[in-house]
Write an enzyme that holds these catalytic residues in place. Structure first.
Site, PDB file in Angstrom:
ATOM      1  N   ARG A 176       0.816  -1.007   0.087  1.00 29.98           N
ATOM      2  CA  ARG A 176       0.185  -0.003  -0.001  1.00 29.98           C
ATOM      3  C   ARG A 176       0.761   1.336   0.189  1.00 29.98           C
ATOM      4  O   ARG A 176       2.038   1.023   0.728  1.00 29.98           O
ATOM      5  CB  ARG A 176      -0.916  -0.061   1.223  1.00 29.98           C
TER       6      ARG A 176
ATOM      7  N   HIS B 216      -1.507   0.457  -9.737  1.00 32.03           N
ATOM      8  CA  HIS B 216      -2.099  -0.269  -9.052  1.00 32.03           C
ATOM      9  C   HIS B 216      -3.066  -1.485  -9.896  1.00 32.03           C
ATOM     10  O   HIS B 216      -3.879  -1.698  -9.827  1.00 32.03           O
ATOM     11  CB  HIS B 216      -3.148   0.403  -8.182  1.00 32.03           C
TER      12      HIS B 216
END
Ligand code: NDP
Ligand code: OXD
Length: 309
Positions: free
Chosen positions: A224, A272
């Site tokens: 993350r 992502h």
């Protein structure tokens, strides 16, 4: 009985064609058309806005449309008694391992330098090592970390992993705790982070951690974005403490166009996509979990909200 489904508009185009066939016996309601909230007993979500889940009075189960659950747990109004299931799909696990292998090899074989040399028409051989001479450290030795480790080992890399609790993973050196993390860092020429986002992992990829790596180490972060202290990464690249970084996740997504990472010569950015959800394989897994849940059978991959992942 109704299922609420909410994801991003971009991902919705992947999910929509598969949704109605996946859940016989349940009406599927696509956010924001939630209808009467009283009828909703399951919520399948990616980044639900704060308060959405609390507005469903008969909600029985929350399903994360991804392996991470930080996008759900950060909701201050999250109903505390509703269990949360995270999506674990072997298709996604394979995808993450492909991403890790691609980028560990990119760093190992100095691909960023050779691309720069090509742009400058510079013919120069660099010192080369075999995978067996390179240690890869993996922060987060869970489902994704262990699968990537197994595949990296097949290529020849020496791989070690760090987890929160002690793990005995045959064939790998494993580390636990702060001292264990520092020992793993000291031997990791390439560091891969596949940690979940929790209070304990926020800002973990910082100057102090980079300083413990061998000089010139490479970083891959697919965990993350909030785990990375961005200014510390830029400083470590400037000083040569790190040689390069491959980043799939960011504090702000989408990464703003003016962000320095986009044009940095030693940073590779991906949007992502290391392991996107794959509706054709994910939906049968979710449907089976809901059937087990309804029948009172044990359901794997339930989240421990206190632990944070
Ligand atoms: P798991 O829960 O299976 O594994 C998490 C690992 O991290 C475990 O080994 C756990 O330790 C370890 N861990 C957690 N907290 C700490 C800590 N404080 N210190 C040390 N180790 C810690 O998760 P997955 O492998 O399935 O997924 C990991 C993450 O990858 C997700 O949470 C998500 O953020 C990210 N992800 C990113 C994707 C992308 O496309 N970029 C796609 C999918 C996931 P222990 O074994 O002791 O529990
Ligand atoms: C996930 C992700 O958590 O795609 O599954 O980031």
């Amino acid at each position: 009985m109704a299922i609420l489904f909410k994801t991003t508009p971009a991902a919705m185009t992947r999910w929509r064609p598969h949704l109605t066939a996946a859940f016989s016996g349940h009406e599927v309601r696509l956010w924001p058309d939630i209808g009467d909230p009283v009828a909703i007993d399951y919520a399948l979500v990616w980044h639900p806005e704060p308060g959405l889940l609390a507005s469903l009075p008969n909600l029985r189960l929350i399903v994360s449309l991804g392996a991470g659950v930080d996008h759900i747990l950060r909701d201050p109004l999250l109903p505390p008694s509703v269990p949360i299931l995270r999506l674990l799909d072997p298709y996604m696990t394979d995808a993450m391992s492909e991403y890790v292998i691609l980028n560990v090899l990119r760093l190992h074989r100095q691909d960023i330098d050779y691309r720069a040399q090509q742009a400058a028409a510079e013919w120069r051989e660099r010192d080369q090592k075999n995978a067996a001479e390179r240690t890869v450290g993996i922060l987060g030795f869970g489902t994704l970390g262990r699968d990537a480790a197994r595949k990296l080992k097949m290529i020849g890399f020496e791989v070690a992993g760090w987890s929160r609790t002690a793990r005995d993973v045959p064939g790998f050196r494993t580390y636990v705790g702060d001292a264990g993390r520092d020992a793993l860092l000291a031997r990791s020429e390439i560091l891969v982070s596949l940690l979940p986002m929790t209070a304990a992992t926020e800002n973990i990829l910082d100057a102090a951690l980079f300083a413990r790596l061998p000089r010139g180490a490479g970083l891959v972060n697919a965990g993350r974005g909030r785990q990375l202290v961005e200014a510390d990464l830029l400083a470590a690249l400037d000083s040569g403490q790190l040689s390069a970084a491959v980043l799939d996740v960011f504090r702000d997504e989408p990464l703003p166009p003016e962000h320095p990472f986009w044009c940095h010569p030693r940073i590779v950015v991906t949007p992502h996509v290391a392991a996107e959800t794959h509706p054709p394989t994910a939906l049968p897994i979710i449907a089976a979990a809901i059937r087990d849940f309804e029948a009172g059978r044990p359901v794997a991959n339930m989240v421990d909200a206190k632990r944070g992942y």
